[in-house]
Motif scaffolding. Structure first.
Motif, PDB file in Angstrom:
ATOM      1  N   GLU A  14      20.438 -50.848  33.088  1.00  0.00           N
ATOM      2  CA  GLU A  14      19.560 -49.912  32.166  1.00  0.00           C
ATOM      3  C   GLU A  14      19.399 -48.689  32.552  1.00  0.00           C
ATOM      4  O   GLU A  14      19.092 -47.706  31.642  1.00  0.00           O
ATOM      5  N   GLU A  15      20.107 -48.098  33.616  1.00  0.00           N
ATOM      6  CA  GLU A  15      20.452 -46.705  33.976  1.00  0.00           C
ATOM      7  C   GLU A  15      21.578 -46.288  33.648  1.00  0.00           C
ATOM      8  O   GLU A  15      21.648 -45.136  33.273  1.00  0.00           O
ATOM      9  N   GLY A  16      22.650 -47.023  33.278  1.00  0.00           N
ATOM     10  CA  GLY A  16      23.979 -46.648  32.903  1.00  0.00           C
ATOM     11  C   GLY A  16      25.033 -47.219  33.664  1.00  0.00           C
ATOM     12  O   GLY A  16      25.015 -48.044  34.358  1.00  0.00           O
ATOM     13  N   LYS A  17      26.237 -46.663  33.492  1.00  0.00           N
ATOM     14  CA  LYS A  17      27.703 -47.295  34.046  1.00  0.00           C
ATOM     15  C   LYS A  17      28.390 -46.182  34.503  1.00  0.00           C
ATOM     16  O   LYS A  17      28.571 -45.051  33.930  1.00  0.00           O
ATOM     17  N   LEU A  18      28.705 -46.541  35.783  1.00  0.00           N
ATOM     18  CA  LEU A  18      29.718 -45.492  36.391  1.00  0.00           C
ATOM     19  C   LEU A  18      30.967 -45.525  35.539  1.00  0.00           C
ATOM     20  O   LEU A  18      31.661 -46.654  35.304  1.00  0.00           O
ATOM     21  N   ILE A  19      31.525 -44.329  35.135  1.00  0.00           N
ATOM     22  CA  ILE A  19      32.727 -44.463  34.308  1.00  0.00           C
ATOM     23  C   ILE A  19      33.895 -43.602  35.294  1.00  0.00           C
ATOM     24  O   ILE A  19      34.892 -44.304  35.103  1.00  0.00           O
ATOM     25  N   TRP A  20      33.658 -42.768  36.042  1.00  0.00           N
ATOM     26  CA  TRP A  20      34.822 -42.345  37.028  1.00  0.00           C
ATOM     27  C   TRP A  20      34.010 -41.393  38.219  1.00  0.00           C
ATOM     28  O   TRP A  20      32.778 -41.239  38.210  1.00  0.00           O
ATOM     29  N   ARG A  21      34.657 -41.816  39.313  1.00  0.00           N
ATOM     30  CA  ARG A  21      34.257 -41.131  40.794  1.00  0.00           C
ATOM     31  C   ARG A  21      35.482 -40.572  41.294  1.00  0.00           C
ATOM     32  O   ARG A  21      36.356 -41.184  41.456  1.00  0.00           O
ATOM     33  N   GLY A  22      35.088 -39.537  41.789  1.00  0.00           N
ATOM     34  CA  GLY A  22      36.032 -38.465  42.542  1.00  0.00           C
ATOM     35  C   GLY A  22      35.305 -38.332  43.998  1.00  0.00           C
ATOM     36  O   GLY A  22      34.681 -38.810  44.373  1.00  0.00           O
TER      37      GLY A  22
END
Length: 146
Positions: A14-22
């Protein structure tokens, strides 16, 4: 800082989704019912102000913000994109990148304004479907920065 919602890595659906991590930042697709495609670019370290970052770090995060904006424009075709860094509620550097449409709930006000209209559910659903393309578009935009 303890209890900072932006310092944690594990997001509830419900908070969101990790798309990319650097190494320094990450991009989250926010689960916002009225604003599909709303993303956050979050600096990993708990730092409150942009001037707490080095010049190179500032340039890095803004380059990512602009890459996310470009991907949102390409996929979502919004009427406008809002880019905001407030930090009043959570003093941790993060940028909001928000596709806006003339028929969204708060338009022309900010995403945090009082609702001025009720968007058609069919329009929201079309935008939700388009957000499925955002992760790949954002990753590609960031990969093209190298």
């Amino acid at each position: 800082m303890t209890n900072c919602v932006l310092c944690k890595d594990n997001l509830k659906p419900e908070e969101g989704k990790l798309i990319w991590r650097g190494d320094d930042c990450r991009v989250i697709l926010v689960n916002h019912p009225d604003l599909p495609g709303f993303c956050r670019v979050i600096w990993h370290r708990h730092v409150a102000e942009m001037t707490d970052l080095s010049y190179g770090e500032r340039e890095h995060i803004m380059t990512l913000v602009f890459a996310v904006e470009a991907a949102i424009r390409h996929v979502m075709h919004p009427d406008k994109v809002n880019i905001a860094a407030l930090g009043n509620m959570v003093p941790h550097i993060h940028w909001h990148v928000i596709p806006r449409f003339k028929d969204d709930a708060c338009f022309p006000g900010s995403a945090w304004s009082t609702r001025t209209q009720e968007p058609k559910e069919s329009a929201i659903e079309v935008r939700r479907k388009k957000t499925q393309e955002l992760p790949a578009a954002i990753k590609a935009a960031i990969a093209n920065l190298a």
